[in-house]
Design a protein around this motif. Structure first.
Motif, PDB file in Angstrom:
ATOM      1  N   MET A   1       0.839  -1.274   0.032  1.00  0.00           N
ATOM      2  CA  MET A   1       0.139   0.038   0.062  1.00  0.00           C
ATOM      3  C   MET A   1       0.812   1.235  -0.060  1.00  0.00           C
ATOM      4  N   ASP A   2       0.751   2.164  -0.985  1.00  0.00           N
ATOM      5  CA  ASP A   2       1.601   3.467  -1.104  1.00  0.00           C
ATOM      6  C   ASP A   2       0.776   4.507  -0.285  1.00  0.00           C
ATOM      7  N   HIS A   3       1.128   4.755   0.802  1.00  0.00           N
ATOM      8  CA  HIS A   3       0.257   5.822   1.754  1.00  0.00           C
ATOM      9  C   HIS A   3       0.457   7.078   0.987  1.00  0.00           C
ATOM     10  N   ASN A   4       1.553   7.494   0.645  1.00  0.00           N
ATOM     11  CA  ASN A   4       1.508   8.759  -0.143  1.00  0.00           C
ATOM     12  C   ASN A   4       0.567   8.967  -0.990  1.00  0.00           C
ATOM     13  N   LYS A   5       0.394   7.977  -2.090  1.00  0.00           N
ATOM     14  CA  LYS A   5      -0.550   8.089  -3.040  1.00  0.00           C
ATOM     15  C   LYS A   5      -1.979   8.302  -2.721  1.00  0.00           C
ATOM     16  N   ILE A   6      -2.330   7.459  -1.595  1.00  0.00           N
ATOM     17  CA  ILE A   6      -3.725   7.321  -1.072  1.00  0.00           C
ATOM     18  C   ILE A   6      -4.068   8.870  -0.790  1.00  0.00           C
ATOM     19  N   ILE A   7      -3.227   9.536  -0.168  1.00  0.00           N
ATOM     20  CA  ILE A   7      -3.166  10.859   0.530  1.00  0.00           C
ATOM     21  C   ILE A   7      -3.259  11.778  -0.723  1.00  0.00           C
ATOM     22  N   GLU A   8      -2.408  11.587  -1.780  1.00  0.00           N
ATOM     23  CA  GLU A   8      -2.545  12.626  -2.874  1.00  0.00           C
ATOM     24  C   GLU A   8      -3.958  12.251  -3.584  1.00  0.00           C
ATOM     25  N   ARG A   9      -4.349  10.992  -3.605  1.00  0.00           N
ATOM     26  CA  ARG A   9      -5.892  11.095  -4.270  1.00  0.00           C
ATOM     27  C   ARG A   9      -6.830  11.713  -3.241  1.00  0.00           C
ATOM     28  N   ALA A  10      -6.626  11.203  -2.034  1.00  0.00           N
ATOM     29  CA  ALA A  10      -7.631  11.916  -0.951  1.00  0.00           C
ATOM     30  C   ALA A  10      -7.647  13.766  -1.248  1.00  0.00           C
ATOM     31  N   LEU A  11      -6.638  14.226  -1.379  1.00  0.00           N
ATOM     32  CA  LEU A  11      -6.460  15.612  -1.437  1.00  0.00           C
ATOM     33  C   LEU A  11      -7.406  16.045  -2.542  1.00  0.00           C
ATOM     34  N   ILE A  12      -7.132  15.295  -3.856  1.00  0.00           N
ATOM     35  CA  ILE A  12      -8.053  15.730  -5.077  1.00  0.00           C
ATOM     36  C   ILE A  12      -9.455  15.525  -4.719  1.00  0.00           C
ATOM     37  N   TYR A  13      -9.891  14.335  -4.045  1.00  0.00           N
ATOM     38  CA  TYR A  13     -11.252  14.078  -3.689  1.00  0.00           C
ATOM     39  C   TYR A  13     -11.863  14.906  -2.673  1.00  0.00           C
ATOM     40  N   ILE A  14     -11.145  15.482  -1.661  1.00  0.00           N
ATOM     41  CA  ILE A  14     -11.484  16.399  -0.924  1.00  0.00           C
ATOM     42  C   ILE A  14     -11.904  18.017  -1.714  1.00  0.00           C
ATOM     43  N   GLU A  15     -10.796  18.331  -2.516  1.00  0.00           N
ATOM     44  CA  GLU A  15     -10.999  19.391  -3.234  1.00  0.00           C
ATOM     45  C   GLU A  15     -12.219  19.560  -4.213  1.00  0.00           C
ATOM     46  N   ASN A  16     -12.495  18.320  -4.723  1.00  0.00           N
ATOM     47  CA  ASN A  16     -13.533  18.264  -5.650  1.00  0.00           C
ATOM     48  C   ASN A  16     -15.112  18.076  -4.900  1.00  0.00           C
ATOM     49  N   HIS A  17     -15.044  17.868  -3.594  1.00  0.00           N
ATOM     50  CA  HIS A  17     -16.159  17.851  -2.786  1.00  0.00           C
ATOM     51  C   HIS A  17     -16.585  18.975  -1.612  1.00  0.00           C
ATOM     52  N   LEU A  18     -15.697  20.071  -1.870  1.00  0.00           N
ATOM     53  CA  LEU A  18     -15.797  21.082  -0.789  1.00  0.00           C
ATOM     54  C   LEU A  18     -17.008  21.881  -0.563  1.00  0.00           C
ATOM     55  N   GLN A  19     -17.802  21.463  -1.454  1.00  0.00           N
ATOM     56  CA  GLN A  19     -19.390  22.159  -1.633  1.00  0.00           C
ATOM     57  C   GLN A  19     -20.459  21.055  -1.105  1.00  0.00           C
ATOM     58  N   GLN A  20     -19.581  19.891  -0.702  1.00  0.00           N
ATOM     59  CA  GLN A  20     -20.648  18.746   0.129  1.00  0.00           C
ATOM     60  C   GLN A  20     -20.203  18.362   1.357  1.00  0.00           C
ATOM     61  N   PRO A  21     -21.041  17.972   2.198  1.00  0.00           N
ATOM     62  CA  PRO A  21     -20.663  17.365   3.712  1.00  0.00           C
ATOM     63  C   PRO A  21     -19.370  16.444   3.410  1.00  0.00           C
ATOM     64  N   LEU A  22     -18.514  16.655   4.291  1.00  0.00           N
ATOM     65  CA  LEU A  22     -17.210  15.731   4.218  1.00  0.00           C
ATOM     66  C   LEU A  22     -16.797  15.763   5.895  1.00  0.00           C
ATOM     67  N   THR A  23     -16.776  14.114   6.077  1.00  0.00           N
ATOM     68  CA  THR A  23     -16.319  13.855   7.299  1.00  0.00           C
ATOM     69  C   THR A  23     -15.211  12.914   7.228  1.00  0.00           C
ATOM     70  N   VAL A  24     -14.422  12.540   8.309  1.00  0.00           N
ATOM     71  CA  VAL A  24     -13.549  11.578   8.311  1.00  0.00           C
ATOM     72  C   VAL A  24     -14.034  10.261   7.797  1.00  0.00           C
ATOM     73  N   GLU A  25     -15.268   9.911   7.999  1.00  0.00           N
ATOM     74  CA  GLU A  25     -16.107   8.755   7.935  1.00  0.00           C
ATOM     75  C   GLU A  25     -16.197   8.655   6.471  1.00  0.00           C
ATOM     76  N   SER A  26     -16.772   9.846   5.607  1.00  0.00           N
ATOM     77  CA  SER A  26     -17.274   9.695   4.308  1.00  0.00           C
ATOM     78  C   SER A  26     -16.007   9.684   3.307  1.00  0.00           C
ATOM     79  N   VAL A  27     -14.720  10.401   3.830  1.00  0.00           N
ATOM     80  CA  VAL A  27     -13.671  10.341   3.094  1.00  0.00           C
ATOM     81  C   VAL A  27     -12.866   9.117   2.995  1.00  0.00           C
ATOM     82  N   ALA A  28     -12.808   8.518   4.413  1.00  0.00           N
ATOM     83  CA  ALA A  28     -12.289   7.175   4.603  1.00  0.00           C
ATOM     84  C   ALA A  28     -13.202   6.096   3.766  1.00  0.00           C
ATOM     85  N   HIS A  29     -14.234   6.260   3.949  1.00  0.00           N
ATOM     86  CA  HIS A  29     -15.094   5.260   2.996  1.00  0.00           C
ATOM     87  C   HIS A  29     -14.666   5.326   1.452  1.00  0.00           C
ATOM     88  N   ALA A  30     -14.660   6.422   0.944  1.00  0.00           N
ATOM     89  CA  ALA A  30     -14.308   6.581  -0.460  1.00  0.00           C
ATOM     90  C   ALA A  30     -13.096   5.787  -0.763  1.00  0.00           C
TER      91      ALA A  30
END
Length: 290
Positions: free
Chosen positions: A1-30
């Motif tokens: 598991m490449d932890h760095n790549k996971i977080i890089e993808r998570a940052l993009i996911y967060i940026e694309n969903h800033l206008q939606q509800p975001l929680t630790v659980e919802s981002v982790a689930h993604a």
């Protein structure tokens, strides 16, 4: 598991969903991860909690909406970015930027949105459920280092330029055939000050025909060693967070020494490569000799 790549993808996911509800659980689930582990991983990699990061990026996105003359009201901006009320949005905005959104909308100041921050690549490890930057306890051997010494003020705008210029000056005096590591040694020359002495040099005793050329005998020092990829001048905040987490989780203590840290490159001609950071720490009672 490449932890760095996971977080890089998570940052993009967060940026694309800033206008939606975001929680630790919802981002982790993604990313099909446990919310508890994802939270520890995110904090270790980014040096900040996920909730605090999401808040800072929403405020960053607000800059564009506020400074767009055709945009909606501040209340609409607050609700669009998932702030409960305009009052909570205003408080958070002023805390981050030092100015109210209404003052910015009136044109009293201008701020450019920041891009998604880079993920500083370094190895990680798990210690009793806590994710921490990988480290090794080791001795930095007593070493004479010859090079260019100078002073920098980390509170000044030009300190990065100054360090890079002196590094280039050293390289101009090192023959391309020389196979040697390179060390950049930072020492605190004034208590509670952002001013540091810096020595950029290579092992041994060499003559450099430049002002402020010195040979310094760096004493043997017990250190925690970390590995990074990327420019040290761009990872300062992450390094501070990594070091603080290391001290807390490993129950180590900072050594009382003038040397703040040592940056070590394997090849003096490859200063954009992976490097090691040696941070002096106390050798605890019963700590084995290395």
């Amino acid at each position: 598991m490449d932890h760095n790549k996971i977080i890089e993808r998570a940052l993009i996911y967060i940026e694309n969903h800033l206008q939606q509800p975001l929680t630790v659980e919802s981002v982790a689930h993604a990313f099909n991860m446990s919310k508890f582990y994802f939270h520890r991983l995110f904090s270790a990699v980014m040096g900040d909690s996920l909730n605090q990061y999401i808040l800072s990026r929403r405020l960053n996105a607000a800059l564009t909406f506020i400074q767009d003359s055709s945009s909606s009201s501040l209340t609409d901006v607050a609700y669009r970015l998932n702030f409960g009320t305009q009052a909570s949005f205003t408080r958070a905005f002023k805390r981050q930027y030092g100015v109210t959104p209404s003052a910015m909308k009136a044109g009293s100041s201008t701020l450019l949105p920041a891009p998604i921050p880079p993920v500083i690549r370094r190895p990680l490890k798990n210690i009793n459920g806590d994710v921490v930057t990988d480290f090794t306890l080791t001795e930095f051997a007593e070493t004479p280092i010859s090079g260019i010494a100078f002073e920098v003020d980390l509170a000044a705008d030009d300190y990065r330029k100054k360090i890079r210029a002196h590094s280039a000056l050293l390289l101009s005096h090192v023959d391309k055939t020389v196979q040697s590591p390179c060390y950049v040694i930072y020492s605190n020359c004034r208590p509670d000050s952002p001013t540091f002495n810096v020595l950029c040099g290579i092992p041994g005793r060499i003559e450099i025909d430049e002002p402020y050329s010195f040979t310094v005998d760096v004493p043997q020092t017990f250190c925690a060693r970390f590995s990074y990829s990327g420019d040290l001048l761009d990872i300062g905040d992450v390094l501070k967070s990594d070091y603080a987490r290391f001290l807390k989780i490993s129950r180590q203590e900072t050594a009382e020494t003038d040397i703040e840290l040592i940056q070590a490159f394997d090849d003096v001609h490859q200063l954009d490569s992976t490097y090691h950071i040696y941070a002096p720490i106390k050798k605890l009672p019963g700590e084995p000799d290395l």
